[in-house]
Scaffold this active site. Structure first.
Site, PDB file in Angstrom:
ATOM      1  N   TYR A 182      27.150  45.541  16.675  1.00  0.00           N
ATOM      2  CA  TYR A 182      27.820  45.011  17.866  1.00  0.00           C
ATOM      3  C   TYR A 182      29.235  44.515  17.558  1.00  0.00           C
ATOM      4  CZ  TYR A 182      23.673  45.298  20.896  1.00  0.00           C
ATOM      5  OH  TYR A 182      22.628  45.739  21.678  1.00  0.00           O
TER       6      TYR A 182
ATOM      7  N   ASN B  24      18.000  43.893  28.506  1.00  0.00           N
ATOM      8  CA  ASN B  24      18.036  45.098  29.332  1.00  0.00           C
ATOM      9  C   ASN B  24      17.450  46.327  28.627  1.00  0.00           C
ATOM     10  OD1 ASN B  24      20.114  45.443  27.581  1.00  0.00           O
ATOM     11  ND2 ASN B  24      21.726  45.644  29.115  1.00  0.00           N
TER      12      ASN B  24
ATOM     13  N   LYS C 167      15.211  47.850  22.570  1.00  0.00           N
ATOM     14  CA  LYS C 167      15.468  46.492  22.104  1.00  0.00           C
ATOM     15  C   LYS C 167      14.148  45.697  22.013  1.00  0.00           C
ATOM     16  CE  LYS C 167      20.122  46.360  24.214  1.00  0.00           C
ATOM     17  NZ  LYS C 167      21.053  45.519  25.031  1.00  0.00           N
TER      18      LYS C 167
HETATM   19  N1  UDP Z   1      25.768  41.653  27.485  1.00  0.00           N
HETATM   20  C1  UDP Z   1      25.591  40.311  27.796  1.00  0.00           C
HETATM   21  N2  UDP Z   1      26.533  39.687  28.574  1.00  0.00           N
HETATM   22  C2  UDP Z   1      27.646  40.320  29.025  1.00  0.00           C
HETATM   23  C3  UDP Z   1      27.839  41.679  28.699  1.00  0.00           C
HETATM   24  C4  UDP Z   1      26.884  42.313  27.928  1.00  0.00           C
HETATM   25  O1  UDP Z   1      24.590  39.719  27.392  1.00  0.00           O
HETATM   26  O2  UDP Z   1      28.442  39.694  29.732  1.00  0.00           O
HETATM   27  C5  UDP Z   1      24.784  42.327  26.640  1.00  0.00           C
HETATM   28  C6  UDP Z   1      23.961  43.363  27.396  1.00  0.00           C
HETATM   29  O3  UDP Z   1      22.608  43.206  27.006  1.00  0.00           O
HETATM   30  C7  UDP Z   1      24.527  44.684  26.921  1.00  0.00           C
HETATM   31  C8  UDP Z   1      25.034  44.353  25.533  1.00  0.00           C
HETATM   32  O4  UDP Z   1      25.464  43.018  25.611  1.00  0.00           O
HETATM   33  O5  UDP Z   1      23.547  45.705  26.918  1.00  0.00           O
HETATM   34  C9  UDP Z   1      26.172  45.210  25.042  1.00  0.00           C
HETATM   35  O6  UDP Z   1      27.201  45.211  26.036  1.00  0.00           O
HETATM   36  P1  UDP Z   1      27.910  46.562  26.473  1.00  0.00           P
HETATM   37  O7  UDP Z   1      29.036  46.195  27.346  1.00  0.00           O
HETATM   38  O8  UDP Z   1      28.195  47.374  25.260  1.00  0.00           O
HETATM   39  O9  UDP Z   1      26.804  47.262  27.388  1.00  0.00           O
HETATM   40  P2  UDP Z   1      25.879  48.554  27.116  1.00  0.00           P
HETATM   41  O10 UDP Z   1      26.683  49.513  26.295  1.00  0.00           O
HETATM   42  O11 UDP Z   1      24.649  48.042  26.392  1.00  0.00           O
HETATM   43  O12 UDP Z   1      25.533  49.071  28.466  1.00  0.00           O
END
Ligand code: UDP
Ligand code: MG
Length: 138
Positions: free
Chosen positions: A51, A114, A11
């Site tokens: 997304y 992240n 990212k």
């Molecule tokens: N995210 C956020 N707030 C939340 C949950 C997720 O900002 O409450 C962001 C976080 O950076 C995450 C991304 O949205 O990596 C996508 O969420 P997902 O649940 O798909 O997590 P990932 O698959 O990236 O672990």
């Protein structure tokens, strides 16, 4: 398990901080093959599509703004069980849960910044790889 290909995104925070090499080496060291690599600026349209599963959630707008805020490195990573294996190397989504030794556990303290994305299922991987590598893979 089977040989799978998954989409990884470094990212904008990861690219800005110069962490691309550090991240790529972890996938290579594990034994996965790089099948595609592309530096790009993600458009709003691509970000919304990528997304799409989060549309309607409180953090969706912020997520789209963040992934479009700078350069992203998109990687196609292939290997035995690569979808779950890459997610394991990445660490948990929430910084409180991401263990030291994982990418997020070593480099991230914020949920919103992240460092990496990884596809979470076979269907997601297929869909996301098509979005970021529309010309296909080697
Ligand atoms: N995210 C956020 N707030 C939340 C949950 C997720 O900002 O409450 C962001 C976080 O950076 C995450 C991304 O949205 O990596 C996508 O969420 P997902 O649940 O798909 O997590 P990932 O698959 O990236 O672990
Ligand atoms: Mg996800």
């Amino acid at each position: 398990m089977a040989v799978e290909t998954t989409l990884v995104l470094v990212k904008p925070d990861g690219v800005r901080r110069g962490l691309c090499g550090e991240i790529v080496v972890r996938f290579e060291r594990r034994g996965y093959d790089l099948r595609g690599a592309r530096l790009l600026k993600v458009s709003k349209a691509l970000a919304r599509e990528h997304y799409g599963e989060h549309r309607g959630k409180s953090f969706y707008g912020e997520l789209v703004d963040f992934i479009t805020s700078g350069t992203v490195l998109a990687l196609a990573v292939r290997g035995e069980g690569a979808i779950a294996g890459v997610r394991a190397l990445m660490g948990a989504t929430h910084p409180a849960d991401s263990a030291p030794g994982t990418i997020r556990g070593d480099f991230a303290t914020l949920l919103s910044e992240n460092v990496v994305h990884g596809s979470d299922s076979t269907a997601s991987a297929r869909r996301e790889l098509r979005l970021f590598f529309p010309d296909g893979l080697l």
